[in-house]
Motif scaffolding. Structure first.
Motif, short mmCIF file in Angstrom:
data_model
loop_
_atom_site.label_atom_id
_atom_site.label_comp_id
_atom_site.label_asym_id
_atom_site.label_seq_id
_atom_site.Cartn_x
_atom_site.Cartn_y
_atom_site.Cartn_z
N THR A 135 -2.79 -15.94 -2.41
CA THR A 135 -1.99 -14.81 -1.95
C THR A 135 -2.83 -13.91 -1.06
OG1 THR A 135 -2.54 -13.51 -3.94
CG2 THR A 135 -0.51 -14.82 -3.99
N ALA A 136 -2.17 -13.33 -0.07
CA ALA A 136 -2.82 -12.37 0.82
C ALA A 136 -1.95 -11.12 0.91
CB ALA A 136 -3.01 -12.97 2.21
N ILE A 137 -2.54 -9.97 0.67
CA ILE A 137 -1.85 -8.69 0.82
C ILE A 137 -2.57 -7.90 1.90
CG2 ILE A 137 -1.16 -6.55 -0.29
CD1 ILE A 137 -1.05 -8.00 -2.93
N LEU A 138 -1.82 -7.53 2.94
CA LEU A 138 -2.36 -6.74 4.05
C LEU A 138 -1.85 -5.32 3.91
CD1 LEU A 138 -3.94 -6.79 6.74
CD2 LEU A 138 -1.77 -7.36 7.86
N LEU A 139 -2.77 -4.38 3.68
CA LEU A 139 -2.41 -2.97 3.48
C LEU A 139 -2.58 -2.21 4.78
CD1 LEU A 139 -4.19 -2.30 0.07
CD2 LEU A 139 -1.77 -2.66 0.44
N ASP A 140 -1.46 -1.75 5.33
CA ASP A 140 -1.46 -0.93 6.54
C ASP A 140 -2.20 -1.59 7.70
OD1 ASP A 140 -0.01 1.12 5.27
OD2 ASP A 140 -1.85 1.93 4.39
N GLY A 141 -2.22 -2.90 7.69
CA GLY A 141 -2.87 -3.64 8.77
C GLY A 141 -4.37 -3.55 8.80
N LYS A 142 -4.98 -2.96 7.74
CA LYS A 142 -6.42 -2.70 7.77
C LYS A 142 -7.19 -3.37 6.63
CE LYS A 142 -5.61 1.85 9.84
NZ LYS A 142 -5.75 3.33 9.64
N ARG A 143 -6.60 -3.38 5.45
CA ARG A 143 -7.28 -3.98 4.29
C ARG A 143 -6.59 -5.29 3.93
NH1 ARG A 143 -7.30 0.23 -0.50
NH2 ARG A 143 -8.64 -1.37 -1.44
N LEU A 144 -7.37 -6.33 3.77
CA LEU A 144 -6.84 -7.65 3.45
C LEU A 144 -7.39 -8.09 2.10
CD1 LEU A 144 -5.23 -10.16 4.43
CD2 LEU A 144 -7.37 -10.99 5.44
N LEU A 145 -6.48 -8.32 1.14
CA LEU A 145 -6.90 -8.76 -0.19
C LEU A 145 -6.41 -10.19 -0.42
CD1 LEU A 145 -5.97 -5.42 -0.83
CD2 LEU A 145 -7.53 -6.13 -2.66
N ILE A 146 -7.35 -11.08 -0.68
CA ILE A 146 -7.07 -12.49 -0.93
C ILE A 146 -7.33 -12.79 -2.39
CG2 ILE A 146 -7.67 -14.87 -0.36
CD1 ILE A 146 -6.41 -13.44 1.96
N ALA A 147 -6.39 -13.45 -3.04
CA ALA A 147 -6.58 -13.90 -4.42
C ALA A 147 -6.13 -15.34 -4.52
CB ALA A 147 -5.79 -13.03 -5.39
N PRO A 220 -7.69 -15.14 -11.31
CA PRO A 220 -7.90 -15.33 -9.88
C PRO A 220 -9.28 -14.88 -9.43
CG PRO A 220 -6.70 -13.31 -10.25
CD PRO A 220 -6.89 -13.94 -11.61
N ASP A 221 -9.79 -15.53 -8.39
CA ASP A 221 -10.89 -14.97 -7.62
C ASP A 221 -10.27 -14.06 -6.57
OD1 ASP A 221 -13.76 -15.87 -8.11
OD2 ASP A 221 -12.66 -17.74 -8.38
N ILE A 222 -10.86 -12.89 -6.37
CA ILE A 222 -10.30 -11.88 -5.47
C ILE A 222 -11.37 -11.44 -4.48
CG2 ILE A 222 -9.20 -9.61 -5.30
CD1 ILE A 222 -8.27 -10.00 -8.22
N LYS A 223 -10.99 -11.36 -3.23
CA LYS A 223 -11.92 -10.92 -2.19
C LYS A 223 -11.20 -9.96 -1.26
CE LYS A 223 -15.24 -12.71 1.21
NZ LYS A 223 -16.39 -12.06 0.54
N GLU A 224 -11.88 -8.89 -0.87
CA GLU A 224 -11.30 -7.94 0.08
C GLU A 224 -12.07 -7.96 1.39
OE1 GLU A 224 -10.27 -3.17 0.62
OE2 GLU A 224 -10.58 -4.01 -1.40
N GLU A 225 -11.34 -7.93 2.49
CA GLU A 225 -11.91 -7.90 3.82
C GLU A 225 -11.31 -6.74 4.61
OE1 GLU A 225 -14.16 -10.04 5.48
OE2 GLU A 225 -14.60 -10.88 3.50
#
Length: 288
Positions: A135-147, A220-225
């Motif tokens: 899963t990928a959640i994009l917050l306000d086009g700036k923060r990307l969270l992948i799990a 889940p493994d979770i990573k933020e970019e």
């Protein structure tokens, strides 16, 4: 947290039969409210004699003043009930976690666990199968969270370099093998086959799979970019792609394709040309 949808894109589309691979690719595209971020998808049914088991999400929602891009690939096994359930419920569970905007990683972790418990409790309705997830959640086009759990994968192109953001949870990995054994399970690798949990499942983490759950994690493994000027696009895909295409190959194949729908189709076509027989699902999210 109450959420409202900004735009909705077709999900989990089943392909009809055709002479190629007994399936036709289903494709589509979408964009966020500002039209700055665009995405496209392509899904192809494999040659196995069962219904399509790959499901996906590609949509945007609003929460107050925040815009959320939601993208996911769910690769089911032993049926499609669990990936279909995840398609309909996982993001709702994540977004409804208290404090999602303050600590999204913790909300994702809690929601993955909660959703897995619900699936196990509903075995009579959903069956005994399971599903991987990325899963990928994009917050306000700036923060990307992948799990992720399992072997569906997220790969980011940053200035042309492929960066894997997810973790392939395979039973052969030493840390996964130890975790399985500590839970009382074992990893069996028969000649000519891949390592499997208790000789059955080829991934070390998954939703569902009640018969194996004592030995199988859903953490889940979770990573933020941070999405910066070097961040070009994101590829989410099931292992039907990654079994035959390497990360950097995938980035190189589509880096110059501006249309994300065409890019996603280019990747599924490449997997087919390399004789992938599994269901293949792919989402390309282009940031610039």
């Amino acid at each position: 947290m109450n959420v409202s949808r900004l735009c909705f894109c077709k999900m989990g589309t089943r392909s009809q039969s055709s002479p190629v691979n007994k399936a036709r690719a289903s494709t589509g595209k979408g964009k966020n409210q500002s039209n700055r971020i665009v995405h496209g998808y392509s899904v192809v049914k494999g040659t196995a004699n069962h219904p399509l088991e790959d499901y996906f999400v590609a949509e945007y929602r609003s929460s107050g003043n925040h815009e959320l891009g939601l993208f996911a690939i769910f690769d089911g096994h032993l049926g499609n009930s669990v990936p279909a359930f995840l398609q309909n419920h996982l993001f709702n569970n994540i977004l409804n976690e208290p404090g999602f905007l303050k600590d999204p990683a913790n909300a994702i972790k809690n929601a993955y666990s909660q959703t897995d418990r619900i699936i196990l409790d509903r075995e009579a309705m959903l069956g005994s199968g399971g599903s991987t997830a990325v899963t990928a959640i994009l917050l306000d086009g700036k923060r990307l969270l992948i799990a992720n759990i399992g072997d569906s994968r997220a790969v980011l192109s940053r200035a042309g370099k492929g960066v894997q953001l997810s973790v392939d949870h395979e039973p052969s990995e030493p840390s996964e093998r130890v975790n399985i054994q500590n839970r009382g399970g074992f990893v069996l690798n028969m000649p000519g086959d891949v390592p499997r949990v208790d000789g059955q499942l080829a991934v070390a983490r998954a939703f569902g799979d009640k018969n194996l759950k004592e030995h199988l994690s859903a953490d889940p493994d979770i990573k933020e970019e941070t999405v910066d000027p070097a961040t070009e696009f994101l590829i989410l895909a099931s292992d039907g792609l990654w079994k035959v295409v390497q990360n950097q190959e995938a980035v190189d194949l589509v880096r110059k394709i501006r249309n994300p729908k065409a890019a996603a189709k280019r990747l599924t076509d490449e997997a087919l040309s390399r004789k992938s027989k599994d269901d293949i699902s792919c989402i390309v999210v282009r940031f610039r």
